[in-house]
Design a protein around this motif. Structure first.
Motif, short mmCIF file in Angstrom:
data_model
loop_
_atom_site.label_atom_id
_atom_site.label_comp_id
_atom_site.label_asym_id
_atom_site.label_seq_id
_atom_site.Cartn_x
_atom_site.Cartn_y
_atom_site.Cartn_z
N ALA A 37 7.06 0.72 6.12
CA ALA A 37 8.18 1.12 5.24
C ALA A 37 7.87 2.50 4.67
O ALA A 37 8.07 2.77 3.50
CB ALA A 37 8.34 0.10 4.11
N ILE A 73 0.85 -1.21 0.00
CA ILE A 73 0.00 0.00 0.00
C ILE A 73 0.88 1.25 0.00
O ILE A 73 1.85 1.33 0.75
CB ILE A 73 -0.88 0.02 1.28
CG1 ILE A 73 -1.82 -1.20 1.29
CG2 ILE A 73 -1.67 1.31 1.38
CD1 ILE A 73 -2.69 -1.29 2.55
N ASN A 128 22.26 4.80 2.11
CA ASN A 128 20.87 4.77 2.58
C ASN A 128 20.04 3.78 1.77
O ASN A 128 19.22 3.06 2.34
CB ASN A 128 20.28 6.18 2.58
CG ASN A 128 20.83 6.95 3.77
OD1 ASN A 128 20.56 6.60 4.91
ND2 ASN A 128 21.68 7.94 3.50
N TRP A 183 3.69 9.22 9.31
CA TRP A 183 2.77 8.13 9.61
C TRP A 183 3.47 6.98 10.37
O TRP A 183 2.93 6.45 11.33
CB TRP A 183 2.15 7.60 8.31
CG TRP A 183 1.10 6.57 8.54
CD1 TRP A 183 -0.20 6.78 8.84
CD2 TRP A 183 1.29 5.14 8.52
NE1 TRP A 183 -0.85 5.57 9.00
CE2 TRP A 183 0.05 4.56 8.81
CE3 TRP A 183 2.39 4.31 8.28
CZ2 TRP A 183 -0.14 3.17 8.87
CZ3 TRP A 183 2.21 2.94 8.34
CH2 TRP A 183 0.96 2.39 8.63
P1 FDA Z 1 10.99 5.93 0.75
O1 FDA Z 1 10.87 7.38 1.06
O2 FDA Z 1 11.78 5.50 -0.42
O3 FDA Z 1 9.54 5.29 0.61
C1 FDA Z 1 8.52 5.54 1.52
C2 FDA Z 1 7.20 5.35 0.81
O4 FDA Z 1 6.18 5.43 1.79
C3 FDA Z 1 6.92 6.44 -0.21
O5 FDA Z 1 6.57 5.84 -1.44
C4 FDA Z 1 5.75 7.21 0.38
O6 FDA Z 1 4.85 7.68 -0.60
C5 FDA Z 1 5.10 6.17 1.27
N1 FDA Z 1 4.35 6.75 2.38
C6 FDA Z 1 4.74 7.72 3.23
N2 FDA Z 1 3.75 7.97 4.10
C7 FDA Z 1 2.73 7.14 3.79
C8 FDA Z 1 1.42 6.95 4.32
N3 FDA Z 1 1.00 7.67 5.35
N4 FDA Z 1 0.62 6.03 3.74
C9 FDA Z 1 1.04 5.31 2.68
N5 FDA Z 1 2.27 5.45 2.13
C10 FDA Z 1 3.10 6.36 2.68
N6 FDA Z 1 20.05 7.45 -1.00
C11 FDA Z 1 21.03 6.74 -1.58
O7 FDA Z 1 21.46 5.73 -1.02
N7 FDA Z 1 21.54 7.13 -2.80
C12 FDA Z 1 21.09 8.24 -3.45
O8 FDA Z 1 21.50 8.53 -4.58
C13 FDA Z 1 20.08 9.02 -2.82
N8 FDA Z 1 19.65 10.19 -3.38
C14 FDA Z 1 18.65 10.90 -2.79
C15 FDA Z 1 18.23 12.09 -3.38
C16 FDA Z 1 17.20 12.82 -2.80
C17 FDA Z 1 16.78 14.13 -3.40
C18 FDA Z 1 16.57 12.32 -1.62
C19 FDA Z 1 15.42 13.06 -0.99
C20 FDA Z 1 17.01 11.14 -1.03
C21 FDA Z 1 18.06 10.43 -1.60
N9 FDA Z 1 18.53 9.27 -1.01
C22 FDA Z 1 19.55 8.57 -1.60
C23 FDA Z 1 17.91 8.71 0.22
C24 FDA Z 1 16.95 7.58 -0.17
O9 FDA Z 1 16.05 8.05 -1.15
C25 FDA Z 1 16.16 7.10 1.05
O10 FDA Z 1 17.04 6.79 2.09
C26 FDA Z 1 15.34 5.87 0.70
O11 FDA Z 1 14.43 6.17 -0.33
C27 FDA Z 1 14.57 5.36 1.91
O12 FDA Z 1 13.79 4.27 1.52
P2 FDA Z 1 12.42 3.96 2.26
O13 FDA Z 1 11.80 2.85 1.48
O14 FDA Z 1 12.63 3.80 3.70
O15 FDA Z 1 11.55 5.28 2.09
#
Ligand code: FDA
Length: 388
Positions: free
Chosen positions: A158, A32, A373, A172
């Protein structure tokens, strides 16, 4: 009420890896996400090329209140495992610098690969779907959305951190952790540019980069480039140190890390102006601004030994207290989050709540800049996907 084995909330990096792993084990998985576009953070990562892992990923490259927590998951799903996955899908990659691996075909190729892996496990997708409530029930959880309420044995959180709210980041996951009695450590923007007090700004030099400096604060020390900005300072070394910096603490910048300044000045022509000498090792505009703040631009012979000696700290211990950061809007990650002391490091499961898992950035694990990350997202997603 429809029933499944695992509900995963958040179809980002960690959520997709978890869904692929659990689904391919034969678990019935529902994934989801409230966003309508899949994995926006992967798409924008690494300037559109996704720095998907780092060859040097190891536990020491992660910050957490509980530093040993990452060890098991990182060892069980390593950077080489993700590289094998890329190779299985025929995706090319290259090392840019410092072990940072980027996808030759851009970030969308990684999203497509993960989506294919999730589909291979038969996962049901529920994009554009907000979770309205979660209740514990016999044998697991009920997860209510506007359209349906799923009953599941395992619930995997996640939902990521707080950075870039404009593409769907929410608190959340932290709220859910609190609902189930887990402790959440204070969060702050990390891998983020720092802002300076007005008197410390070098506004006239905004856009000037210094390619090889050493920046330190607290226990952190990084040697990379910095970039002066209108509001303070940015660039890789600053993003790295921002994860270690605490409000009120100074950061120290060594502009010439390998240089013995006293010896260099002693070996320079006594007739040469200071600007000419400093411009040998620093951008001329920066050297000019530094001299204006420090004193006057004179031939070296006109300075007293004491004045010349004072150049060493000016060049190698440039210290200031940042006023803050530019915040979550520009931060790559969130520091802090769900306290890992309440989680099992092998499975990512909450010790006190059977069937509840936390993975990825929502957890108090913050990697260095450079692919670390995403590696945590893959490793923690795999760990939970193998157990849930
Ligand atoms: P992620 O943020 O990927 O996914 C979370 C998901 O949960 C999202 O799809 C969101 O929509 C969903 N969500 C949130 N709240 C919700 C709710 N209430 N209900 C339903 N869904 C919900 N890292 C790295 O290693 N190399 C890189 O090159 C980069 N570059 C980079 C650039 C930029 C601009 C940013 C902002 C970040 C990076 N990062 C990175 C960091 C990396 O993007 C980050 O650490 C990971 O995406 C984290 O993965 P997660 O799956 O935990 O969260």
């Amino acid at each position: 009420m429809p029933v499944c084995d695992v509900v995963i909330v958040g179809a980002g990096a960690a959520g997709m890896m978890c869904a692929a792993t659990a689904g391919q084990r034969g678990r019935k998985v529902v994934l989801i996400d409230h966003a309508t576009k899949l994995a926006e953070k992967i798409r924008i990562s690494g300037g559109g090329r996704c720095n998907f892992t780092n060859l040097d990923a190891r536990p020491e490259c992660y910050l957490s209140d509980n530093p040993h927590y990452v060890k098991s998951a990182l060892a069980r799903y390593t950077q080489h495992d993700f590289i094998k996955l890329m190779q299985k899908h025929g995706l090319g990659f290259h090392e840019k610098t410092l072990g940072q691996l980027f996808c030759d075909d851009g970030s969308q190729a990684i999203i497509d690969m993960l989506k294919a892996e999730v589909d291979a496990g038969g996962t049901l997708w529920r994009m554009g779907t907000a979770v309205l409530a979660v209740r514990q029930c016999e044998g697991g959880f009920e997860v209510e959305t506007a359209a349906e309420t799923w009953q599941c044995q395992s619930l995997v959180v996640a939902s990521g951190g707080l950075s870039i709210p404009q593409i769907g980041a929410t608190a959340w996951g932290y709220e859910l952790a609190k609902q189930f009695g887990l402790s959440v450590l204070p969060t702050s923007a990390a891998l983020v540019p720092l802002t300076f007090q007005p008197q410390d700004l070098w506004t006239e030099l905004a856009g000037v980069a210094l390619d090889d400096v050493e920046v330190s604060s607290g226990k952190g020390r990084f040697r990379e480039a910095i970039l002066l900005t209108h509001r303070g300072v940015s660039g890789p070394a600053i993003l790295q140190i921002s994860s270690y910096w605490q409000p009120g603490q100074p950061i120290t910048i060594n502009l010439l890390p390998d240089v013995d300044v006293a010896e260099w000045l002693a070996n320079s022509s006594r007739e040469a102006h200071l600007l000419t000498v400093l411009s040998e090792k620093l951008p001329r505009s920066f050297a000019q601004a530094l001299i204006t703040r420090w004193g006057q631009n004179l031939p070296l012979k006109q300075y007293s030994p004491k004045q010349l000696a004072s150049l060493t700290p000016a060049l190698q211990q440039w210290q200031m207290v940042p006023s803050g950061t530019v915040g979550y809007k520009k931060a790559e990650v969130t520091r802090g989050g769900v306290d890992t002391r309440g989680l099992d490091s092998k499975t990512m499961a909450a010790r006190a709540v059977p069937g509840l898992y936390f993975i990825g950035e929502v957890v108090d694990v913050t990697g260095w800049l450079g692919g670390y990350n995403f590696q945590w997202a893959w490793s923690s997603g795999y760990a939970a996907g193998s157990a849930a």
